[in-house]
Design a protein around this motif. Structure first.
Motif, short mmCIF file in Angstrom:
data_model
loop_
_atom_site.label_atom_id
_atom_site.label_comp_id
_atom_site.label_asym_id
_atom_site.label_seq_id
_atom_site.Cartn_x
_atom_site.Cartn_y
_atom_site.Cartn_z
N SER A 84 0.81 -1.21 0.00
CA SER A 84 0.00 0.00 0.00
C SER A 84 0.85 1.27 0.00
N ASP A 251 -10.10 6.03 -3.88
CA ASP A 251 -8.82 6.20 -3.19
C ASP A 251 -7.74 5.77 -4.18
N LYS A 278 3.73 8.06 -3.80
CA LYS A 278 3.73 6.64 -4.12
C LYS A 278 3.89 6.49 -5.63
N THR B 327 0.60 10.00 6.45
CA THR B 327 1.86 10.62 6.05
C THR B 327 1.89 12.05 6.58
C1 LIG Z 1 -4.90 2.88 0.44
C2 LIG Z 1 -4.40 4.12 1.07
N1 LIG Z 1 -5.19 5.20 1.15
C3 LIG Z 1 -4.79 6.35 1.71
C4 LIG Z 1 -3.52 6.48 2.23
C5 LIG Z 1 -3.15 7.75 2.90
O1 LIG Z 1 -2.16 8.46 2.23
P1 LIG Z 1 -1.17 9.42 3.00
O2 LIG Z 1 -0.37 8.58 3.91
O3 LIG Z 1 -0.37 10.07 1.95
O4 LIG Z 1 -1.98 10.41 3.77
C6 LIG Z 1 -2.65 5.40 2.15
C7 LIG Z 1 -1.26 5.50 2.61
O5 LIG Z 1 -0.76 5.18 3.59
C8 LIG Z 1 -3.11 4.19 1.56
O6 LIG Z 1 -2.29 3.14 1.49
#
Ligand SMILES: Cc1ncc(COP(=O)(O)O)c(C=O)c1O
Ligand SMILES: Cc1ncc(COP(=O)(O)O)c(C=O)c1O
Lengths: 499, 448, 499, 448
Positions: A84, A251, A278, B327
């Motif tokens: 992920s 998402d 990512k 994050t």
């Molecule tokens: C499936 C999914 N959605 C949302 C997020 C959230 O993203 P971020 O960590 O950039 O806020 C993540 C990351 O950890 C994720 O893996």
């Protein structure tokens, strides 16, 4: 080189705290410019007394942080299949372009006419990200995936409010979803309804149909799902939600499986966020900064958080450039952070997309998915794979064995460290027992995957034959298993006494 | 291709292992009608040519690299010691992720712990978290804590109009669905007394800024007591550079201190990435959002660090989490930590003093300019308001075009009644010669 | 983080060779620009067949070299008291200035008028280095200390030849000298006469007087000597050599003891070289690049290797700059390398001197000498110090103990590694039995020195109580003691078959 | 002060331990009359101000960053992949020294071993050393080997006039005391046949360049045999970039191959630091100078690397050493090693092809210019000679001032009879647009 010494005094301390280095009165004089203006009196009654910061030399600082850095594992050190999170290679050139003085030293509030290069870059990134996802509008403001989600859910909220949809209070979220999805929905004032998954890992359509009524504001779904699979019924799901007047949120954290494969906008999604850190390889930085652009359909464009970059004066002819400027969408949900987003990440994403071109972008997901499926078929004989079908860019396996009940996914993870491999994501998605979510990314080679497969098989054997090796792992890391309970109990969050 | 290492032989062997004929055959589950769309993107470009293209874009900007910079208003052009970037360029730091696996992340974890400690020291608070996206979202998260602290019974948030307008906007954006009610800043002219008068039993928090958005240091003596007497919390938005010199918000009685850490070794970078800090009393820590690193031990009794109080976070608490943050701005927190380490106790104070002296020199010179007036009723740190004879926009055009100067912030953008008011920011990077040029440029610009 | 794995296959290989990574046919496409001109035919009969270079991804390369780097010890990791090498802190800003595009991307053969900034910088470095050493002329061309020596000895040779001194064939060199001194003399066609040292470590004046005749071209001496001490009779030595018509060469590798303390030119030396990579902190780079400017008296200026930078048109007034250009000294011994020297090191030296100013330059040697004497007095009770008098910037001790005869300096050195400290220089100078030459430099703190003293005392105890700990050391390094004899015997210098 | 960490307390304690009153008292052994001279240097400057000063000096140069560059003649403006510098910036590499202690230096040692291997491959020779200062000193060291190989009996060195003039000059400088006699290049016009005719029983070595200084690829077929038949050695000076495409000197029968590695990922940097490479047959290795790294094992049988054949070197052999070299160009060898790794087998060939194609395109265009003529009697790689209608100096002035172009090398500086001849160099960094600009500029400059 191991930094632990056999010095008994130091044995319990891997690297001292920066506060425990240096000496009272030490300072780096080169960092103290002379004052070239007359000095003014300070308002003594407002001035603070002590300032308890480190007193160290530059060499102290360099050694401290170099030594700290070596306690880390990183993509630059080895395989990091953290599901992920898309831990792909971060091109070094990205770090150079983001540091060009013409980018690094511009102020966010400068007049638009003095920053046309930066605006052109952001405008282009907007265009490219729209093209890749099949949406007509986007805001680069969100600072990370979670903030992109929040932007998107606020857009959905505003859309319904504009249409008198005050009773649309529910957001549907599959139970495989990342924790940010439900948390985002709650933050925006919605009620979260969790949807079960069926035996194939897809959304349970019956359950979905049961919930799909006029209280639904929308649904958040991850594609491919956090189980690493493409929901076979994705178009039907979208239809059902649209049918009840809801909007579909994708998402996009898993876009590394979809580049050039499908455009979510064309599938029927209304809103989506990207994770530039990512999919587009802006580095993860030990936990950020990220960037989470939010893209929407034309119908929703006016609600985007702003400002975004637009053309305020078109180019006169082929050799002219347009004049770029800031535009705040007319019914914007508002600003999500100060200024315009994590511009440094936009520069890196631009660089990355430019290097790849359509040829490279088309190749990324194909190889990410190739790698994941290669791991899947090679691990299937050793580990239980709950949804053993063609997967996306990641695969979830179960990190336990029937006949050695006290071996858990965590033990396998810790043992992987002894082979100098970062563990996969542990215990997520929640619906898979002892989940190990493995995402190799396209930048890993077949040799690396083959070694990982070998190591995973070796660990499986060890689990049966020498389970203590796993329980006591890791053995070669700077510290062994750390005590999380003690941390929460003693709650030492600061190493200095605060007056 | 680019960073995809697969040779033809690799691909063939891997497809065979999977049992499919082609890469495209991996995607049968994707709806056919939409599968494999055309991407209207440019063709690939070599690293060399890409660098050239980016250099051209960068060169199309006027930057602090080639202009004198007097713009602040929430982001400041400080000098960044070389060592900060050298540490940041270490792949072990920037190509790692959130330290979920502490045994492989002690570098990141200890650095965050040190940053938390330094922020605690600067703000005078007992605890700080790993970071928020920026100062503005830190404020939004503070609002959440205040409401939660009252168990949702208090939802009124009193905002000083002198809090950074963008921060106020972000707090409102974040709380459009939370039931928070923001008051105090509508007219733009409410005094501290006016704000205190708004305190009541529905008030969750009162927010002030130190120094305020206009650069001034308001007198907050006694404020905390009044806020606390009303059962509310006091949140102070602050600039950490000022705290090197001036009393900490902790000393002033703040319950939550938030702000932007960009001044501490992070480049302007057109507004981001920066780093929001969030500090509070130990008693509120369990209510706060975001990563927090705590000290602990490993199995053999060695000191170690680990993310703690994890059950507050979205990945575990899901829809019951108070924030969705995942994050954060880890690398920028590291930058600030390195900056604070190397500049250190004496250096940070010196940088702050230089800002102060340069700002006061500039203010004094501008006050003498015909047509200009400077408001110095309150003490100020590195920023002050100068009222110009013409609209700030026009003045700035002259400064830029004729003098290669990026002038101050046009306050009328946020405060309609502050026409012709420019917010001028000074840092240690502004030489006397630059300041004298600015004064000369302003004199020229006055003529129109 | 230790990179050794418990993977049995890999156990004998710490990090594979770059040639053993990757796969046939792999390449980094971003490093292959398109051809924007019509392609011409290649002369097929001249074209080579195979090109046996690595076939790896950029990620393979990054991981390989990051992992290799972590097998190194370095100043940035910890204390590195390698005597005679001045392993001081290398300021990070030096690395930035040397990489400014206006320095890094200029061609050495550009017309002087297009590189006035670079010439001004070199001219200034010439001036500053002349000022610090008390000489009127200097050439920045030599690429390292040894080449600086060679330049200087050629100058001495040319000087005598111009004066008909064909019978001046001898260069006197104290037996404590660095190996480059005699080697240099031989290279220039001289006969080396080694001079003994007296019980105090100073040059044996009687022996010197015996050799000082009209066959002496000159004498090379290091100040302070490689024993780390100031020869008490230095002025007498100079007089004796001058008296017999010889010239005095000072090996300036140890200038870190003399900055602001004494100017060799004022003492009466005729020629001297600097090591910028020592005294002026241009980094050692794992074995270079260095820079070894050679300075001389007015009488010798015309012999310097060239070209050097001069003013070809003086500034007209205060606001004007002079015009700089290349000047080849009229009786130059010739050029020592292509172009003008290691310019990147000149930029770093400029940066370093500018940052320090006279205040800082005056402080460097005082603190370097303070640190060395602090070590001396604290080690004197545990180790034999052959010349236990006030030392310069380094101190030599003997790494052995009367009552444990099988412990050698090398064992102590290897054991130091277990405490994460780089060993001092071993077995040099040759005249001290089991020599350990310790040079702390001024950039090390009292805490670091105190820890070193503690560790050295602990090792002395270990030598007596657990001598095997020393014999089997090091224990925590990536590899244990390596077999040098095997290397010379098998002589594997290349990992590829050469057709 | 700057990088001296001592506090007042430290100094006091340390002086007390030593038993002296002051820092100055540490220097009693230094003659008093000359002790503590005044240093006429500028006062200290902060890092910020020093950076500004250096930026100003850098900006006072015209560079390949802002001009089109067609100057070569021994140093070439190739593109350097970003990753090279990122690796070079690792403190573990650049703040280490010569790997005297192999247990703490495996990183440096293995990298050098890999560099040696790559140089062996490129040159087609069995062994290469760790480096020399540059291509010119590598040649000087080759001369030493050749004389030593004959046990000093042969001291004549035949130099092709087409060897880089600076290399020939350096060889002469090095050998002014060694008894070597250099012949062959006096007139500047000796042909290969002329040189072969000079071979005799006093000849230690014959030196040619490939491609030669004029960019041409001379036909060396049969040369090695003739040289060997005369009992001499053949030394080939070469450009490693060309060897990606053209036959290796090993294939041509060379005994020693030397050259400049700057093309391989090292910036122009006004002439240094660069890296000289030195490759030879295994049988001559023990005669060569400089560090050499060999493979071995540690006590537990793990593969390890170590500097080998150390007894050849000055620190052990002292006045009997054949060379005084100690510090070499280690970090630049690392740069080249990273460059060759990342560009790799296919990439290096591609870069070489681009150089070839661009040079041939440019030559063709220039050949069509009235007043100019291009010598293409021999094949060439990336450089060629164009004869101009006016002195090169004047042409270059026009190119620079009117067209922002840094033109080619003025051959008359080294070859008096080559008036008006310009040596033009092309690399993959020269775009077609730049080349067309150059051609246009030359046309303009022809008019005078
Ligand atoms: C499936 C999914 N959605 C949302 C997020 C959230 O993203 P971020 O960590 O950039 O806020 C993540 C990351 O950890 C994720 O893996
Ligand atoms: C005393 C002395 N002289 C000369 C040299 C030679 O300097 P370089 O290694 O730069 O050639 C050294 C360095 O090792 C040295 O210590």
């Amino acid at each position: 080189m191991e930094t632990t010494t056999t010095d008994t005094n130091d044995a319990k301390i891997i690297e001292p705290l920066i506060y425990d280095l240096g000496a009272p009165g030490r300072y780096v004089s080169t960092l103290m410019p002379q004052c070239d203006v007359p000095e003014s009196d300070l308002p003594t009654d407002l001035i603070r007394g002590d300032l308890d910061l480190p007193e160290v030399s530059e060499l102290d600082v360099v050694r401290h942080f170099v030594n700290l850095s070596q306690l880390n594992y990183a993509i630059d050190k080895g395989f990091y299949p953290l599901g992920s999170c898309t831990m792909k290679y971060n091109p070094k050139i990205d770090e150079d372009t983001a540091r060009l003085p013409g980018f690094a030293q511009i102020h966010p509030l400068q007049d638009a006419n003095t920053v046309q290069g930066a605006l052109a870059l952001m405008y282009t990134v907007q265009q490219w990200l729209c093209e890749i996802a099949g949406f007509p509008a986007i805001s680069l403001q969100p600072a990370a995936g979670a903030q992109g989600e929040f932007a998107g859910i606020l857009v959905i909220r505003a859309y319904h409010q504009d249409r008198g949809g005050i009773k649309r209070t529910k957001i549907l979220v599959p139970n495989s979803a990342h924790g940010t999805n439900p948390a985002t929905s709650t933050m925006a004032g919605f009620t979260v309804v969790e949807l079960p998954s069926n035996a194939d890992g897809d959304v349970d359509l019956d359950a979905l149909r049961r919930e799909a009524d006029d209280t639904v504001a929308g649904m958040m779904i991850t594609v491919p799902s956090t189980l690493g699979i493409f929901d076979k019924n994705i178009k039907e799901i979208i239809e059902i939600i649209h049918g009840c007047g809801g909007l579909m949120y994708m998402d996009g954290a898993n876009m590394n499986a979809l580049l050039g494969v499908v455009k979510p906008g064309e599938l029927g999604f209304d809103v989506m966020h990207y994770n530039l850190h990512k999919t587009f390889s802006t580095p993860h930085g030990g936990g950020g900064p990220g960037s989470g652009p939010c893209a929407v359909t034309a119908e929703l464009a006016d609600y985007l958080p702003g400002p975004i970059v637009g053309i305020v004066e078109p180019a006169k002819d082929e050799n002219d450039s347009p004049l770029y400027g800031w535009i705040t969408p007319s019914r914007s949900v508002g600003r999500l952070k100060a200024f315009h987003g994590n511009f440094g990440m936009h520069v890196r994403a631009y660089t990355y997309i430019r290097l790849h071109g359509y040829e490279g972008i088309n190749a990324i997901s194909r190889h990410a998915v190739l790698n994941a499926n290669y791991l899947r078929v090679n691990l299937a004989s050793t580990y239980k794979i709950p949804y053993n079908r063609m997967c996306g860019h990641e695969v979830v396996i179960e990190g336990h064995f029937e006949n050695v009940p006290d071996i858990h996914a965590l033990d396998i993870s810790k043992r992987l460290m002894d082979y100098n491999i970062h563990p996969p994501t542990n215990y997520f998605p929640l619906i898979v027992p002892e989940a190990l979510l493995i995402e190799p990314t396209e930048s890993e080679s077949k040799e690396t995957l083959d070694r990982f497969i070998d190591v995973m098989k070796t660990i499986a054997t060890e689990a049966h034959e020498q389970p203590d090796l796993l329980h006591s792992a890791p053995h070669i890391t700077p510290v062994g298993r750390v005590d999380e309970v003690l941390a929460a109990k003693q709650l030492v969050l600061c190493c200095r006494p605060i007056a | 291709m680019a960073y995809i290492p697969h040779t033809d032989a690799d691909r063939t062997a891997m497809l065979a292992a999977i049992g499919v004929e082609s890469l495209d055959a991996l995607f049968d589950a994707v709806p056919e009608a939409e599968r494999f769309p055309r991407l209207n993107l440019p063709s690939k470009s070599s690293e060399m040519e890409t660098l050239w293209e980016l250099q051209a874009l960068a060169n199309a900007n006027a930057s602090a690299h080639d202009c004198a910079m007097f713009l602040g208003a929430g982001a400041y052009n400080h000098y960044i010691p070389s060592v900060v970037n050298h540490i940041l360029m270490r792949g072990e730091f920037y190509t790692a992720y959130t330290p979920y696996q502490p045994e492989m992340s002690q570098g990141t974890l200890q650095a965050i712990f040190e940053w938390q400690s330094m922020i605690s020291v600067l703000t005078g608070m007992e605890a700080a978290n790993a970071s928020h996206y920026d100062g503005a979202t830190s404020l939004a998260e503070a609002v959440t804590v205040a409401i939660a602290q009252s168990r949702g019974k208090r939802r009124k948030i009193i905002l000083s109009p002198n809090v950074n307008p963008q921060y106020r906007a972000v707090a409102r954006t974040y709380h459009q669905g939370s039931g928070a009610r923001f008051v105090g800043d509508k007219s733009g002219r409410a005094t501290l007394e006016d704000l205190i008068d708004m305190l009541d039993e529905t008030t969750a928090m009162l927010v002030v800024q130190y120094p305020n958005f206009l650069g001034q240091i308001e007198d907050f003596t006694g404020l905390a007591k009044k806020v606390h007497d009303a059962g509310a919390m006091l949140c102070v938005v602050t600039n950490p550079m000022m705290l090197a010199l001036f009393k900490s918000p902790g000393e002033l009685g703040a319950d939550i201190v938030v702000g932007e850490g960009q001044s501490l070794g992070i480049p302007l970078s057109f507004g981001g990435p920066y780093v929001g800090f969030f500090a509070t009393k130990q008693e509120y820590v369990r209510k706060t959002a975001g990563r927090i690193v705590g000290e602990t031990q490993d199995a053999e009794g060695r000191r170690a660090y680990v993310m703690t109080l994890r059950p507050r976070e979205q990945d575990i608490r899901r829809e019951k989490a108070s924030s969705n943050i995942c994050t954060n701005q880890g690398l920028m927190a590291l930058a600030a930590c390195v900056y604070l380490s190397v500049v250190g106790k004496q250096g940070l104070r010196r940088v702050a003093e230089l800002c102060y002296h340069k700002a006061h020199y500039a203010a004094e010179k501008m006050a003498q300019l015909p047509g200009y007036s400077v408001n110095t009723t309150l003490p100020f740190f590195q920023e002050f308001v100068v009222t110009c004879p013409r609209p700030v926009k026009d003045i700035n055009t002259v400064l830029f075009e004729d003098h290669n100067i990026i002038g101050g912030y046009d306050l009328s953008k946020d405060y309609p009644d502050r026409a012709n008011q420019m917010l001028v920011a000074l840092t240690e990077t502004n030489t006397k010669a630059e300041i004298d040029d600015l004064v000369y440029g302003l004199a020229q610009a006055a003529r129109g």
